[in-house]
Design a protein around this motif. Structure first.
Motif, PDB file in Angstrom:
ATOM      1  N   ASN A  77      67.010 -11.781   3.478  1.00 21.49           N
ATOM      2  CA  ASN A  77      65.646 -12.093   3.073  1.00 21.49           C
ATOM      3  C   ASN A  77      64.850 -10.788   3.023  1.00 21.49           C
ATOM      4  OD1 ASN A  77      63.275 -13.349   2.462  1.00 21.49           O
ATOM      5  ND2 ASN A  77      62.941 -14.182   4.505  1.00 21.49           N
ATOM      6  N   HIS A  78      64.469 -10.356   1.840  1.00 25.91           N
ATOM      7  CA  HIS A  78      63.718  -9.122   1.666  1.00 25.91           C
ATOM      8  C   HIS A  78      62.310  -9.460   1.191  1.00 25.91           C
ATOM      9  CE1 HIS A  78      67.321  -6.684   2.081  1.00 25.91           C
ATOM     10  NE2 HIS A  78      67.931  -7.527   1.286  1.00 25.91           N
ATOM     11  N   CYS A  82      66.665  -8.153  -3.735  1.00 23.85           N
ATOM     12  CA  CYS A  82      66.532  -9.606  -3.587  1.00 23.85           C
ATOM     13  C   CYS A  82      67.783 -10.359  -4.020  1.00 23.85           C
ATOM     14  CB  CYS A  82      65.328 -10.110  -4.378  1.00 23.85           C
ATOM     15  SG  CYS A  82      65.476  -9.905  -6.161  1.00 23.85           S
ATOM     16  N   SER A  83      68.774  -9.659  -4.545  1.00 25.96           N
ATOM     17  CA  SER A  83      69.950 -10.368  -5.054  1.00 25.96           C
ATOM     18  C   SER A  83      71.034 -10.570  -4.009  1.00 25.96           C
ATOM     19  CB  SER A  83      70.526  -9.658  -6.280  1.00 25.96           C
ATOM     20  OG  SER A  83      71.005  -8.381  -5.933  1.00 25.96           O
ATOM     21  N   CYS A 120      58.221 -13.859  -9.638  1.00 20.57           N
ATOM     22  CA  CYS A 120      59.339 -13.223 -10.343  1.00 20.57           C
ATOM     23  C   CYS A 120      60.156 -14.255 -11.105  1.00 20.57           C
ATOM     24  CB  CYS A 120      60.225 -12.478  -9.355  1.00 20.57           C
ATOM     25  SG  CYS A 120      61.562 -11.565 -10.148  1.00 20.57           S
ATOM     26  N   ARG A 121      60.333 -13.996 -12.387  1.00 18.34           N
ATOM     27  CA  ARG A 121      61.147 -14.886 -13.222  1.00 18.34           C
ATOM     28  C   ARG A 121      62.552 -14.330 -13.446  1.00 18.34           C
ATOM     29  NH1 ARG A 121      57.131 -17.593 -17.617  1.00 18.34           N
ATOM     30  NH2 ARG A 121      55.567 -18.207 -16.091  1.00 18.34           N
ATOM     31  N   THR A 126      69.860  -5.532  -6.975  1.00 19.48           N
ATOM     32  CA  THR A 126      68.478  -5.450  -6.486  1.00 19.48           C
ATOM     33  C   THR A 126      68.446  -5.904  -5.042  1.00 19.48           C
ATOM     34  OG1 THR A 126      67.936  -7.691  -7.174  1.00 19.48           O
ATOM     35  CG2 THR A 126      67.518  -5.922  -8.775  1.00 19.48           C
ATOM     36  N   ILE A 166      69.284 -12.827 -11.668  1.00 20.76           N
ATOM     37  CA  ILE A 166      69.872 -11.521 -11.384  1.00 20.76           C
ATOM     38  C   ILE A 166      71.306 -11.649 -10.854  1.00 20.76           C
ATOM     39  CG2 ILE A 166      69.087 -11.163  -9.005  1.00 20.76           C
ATOM     40  CD1 ILE A 166      68.921  -8.575 -11.830  1.00 20.76           C
ATOM     41  N   CYS A 226      59.174  -8.880  -0.976  1.00 17.93           N
ATOM     42  CA  CYS A 226      58.882  -8.278  -2.275  1.00 17.93           C
ATOM     43  C   CYS A 226      57.528  -8.820  -2.727  1.00 17.93           C
ATOM     44  CB  CYS A 226      59.963  -8.632  -3.285  1.00 17.93           C
ATOM     45  SG  CYS A 226      59.619  -8.037  -4.956  1.00 17.93           S
ATOM     46  N   ASP A 270      57.849 -11.504  -5.432  1.00 18.47           N
ATOM     47  CA  ASP A 270      58.709 -12.646  -5.186  1.00 18.47           C
ATOM     48  C   ASP A 270      58.120 -13.976  -5.652  1.00 18.47           C
ATOM     49  OD1 ASP A 270      61.230 -13.507  -4.200  1.00 18.47           O
ATOM     50  OD2 ASP A 270      60.198 -14.396  -2.473  1.00 18.47           O
ATOM     51  N   LYS A 306      64.458 -12.977 -10.721  1.00 23.38           N
ATOM     52  CA  LYS A 306      65.254 -13.203  -9.513  1.00 23.38           C
ATOM     53  C   LYS A 306      66.265 -14.344  -9.648  1.00 23.38           C
ATOM     54  CE  LYS A 306      64.900 -14.050  -4.575  1.00 23.38           C
ATOM     55  NZ  LYS A 306      64.005 -14.163  -3.431  1.00 23.38           N
ATOM     56  N   PRO A 307      65.898 -15.481 -10.205  1.00 27.53           N
ATOM     57  CA  PRO A 307      66.892 -16.558 -10.303  1.00 27.53           C
ATOM     58  C   PRO A 307      68.093 -16.214 -11.190  1.00 27.53           C
ATOM     59  CG  PRO A 307      64.676 -17.414 -10.677  1.00 27.53           C
ATOM     60  CD  PRO A 307      64.571 -15.922 -10.654  1.00 27.53           C
TER      61      PRO A 307
END
Length: 138
Positions: A102-103, A97-98, A111-112, A95, A117, A105, A108, A114-115
């Protein structure tokens, strides 16, 4: 997940180079972009571009001048599918954000996923890293 055309072509070129090395023997026979393009069907301008990228990533070595060309920089067993894909595509990130950039979103802040991914990305990288060039070249 799908490889881009360039990553796919890079895999094709590297497997052709590995096959040539297994036939030719000592120190890795020098390959030209023209030869690999003709052998694989990858268009010459694309082959030239990819061979430059693969050399810049340390997967191919290049020698200029008479008798020059490209050769695998490491033995095929030490080059993985992940190495080839990352040479062309950059780090494997599922993704936006992974990766480390710095993207922006809109999700962001809430988001649960993202941590977590990164676990998935490392698993994909591990799976691709477990496939050596020797296996692809058979």
């Amino acid at each position: 997940m799908r490889l881009s055309h360039l990553a796919d072509y890079a895999v094709v070129l590297m497997t052709a180079a590995a096959r040539r090395e297994s036939l030719g023997g000592e120190g890795g026979a020098r390959l030209s972009a023209t030869e690999l393009s003709a052998e694989t069907g990858v268009p010459l301008p694309t082959t030239q571009k990819l061979m430059g990228q693969l050399a810049a990533s340390g997967l191919l070595s290049s020698v200029r001048g008479a008798g020059g060309g490209f050769a695998l920089a490491r033995i095929p067993a030490e080059i993985s599918l992940a190495d080839i894909v990352e040479a062309v595509e950059g780090p494997i990130a599922l993704t936006m954000c992974s990766d480390s950039n710095n993207h922006d979103c809109i999700l962001d802040a809430h988001c649960r996923v993202k941590p977590h991914i990164g676990v998935v990305g490392r698993a994909v990288r591990g799976a691709l890293g477990a496939v050596p060039l020797t296996e692809l070249a058979q």
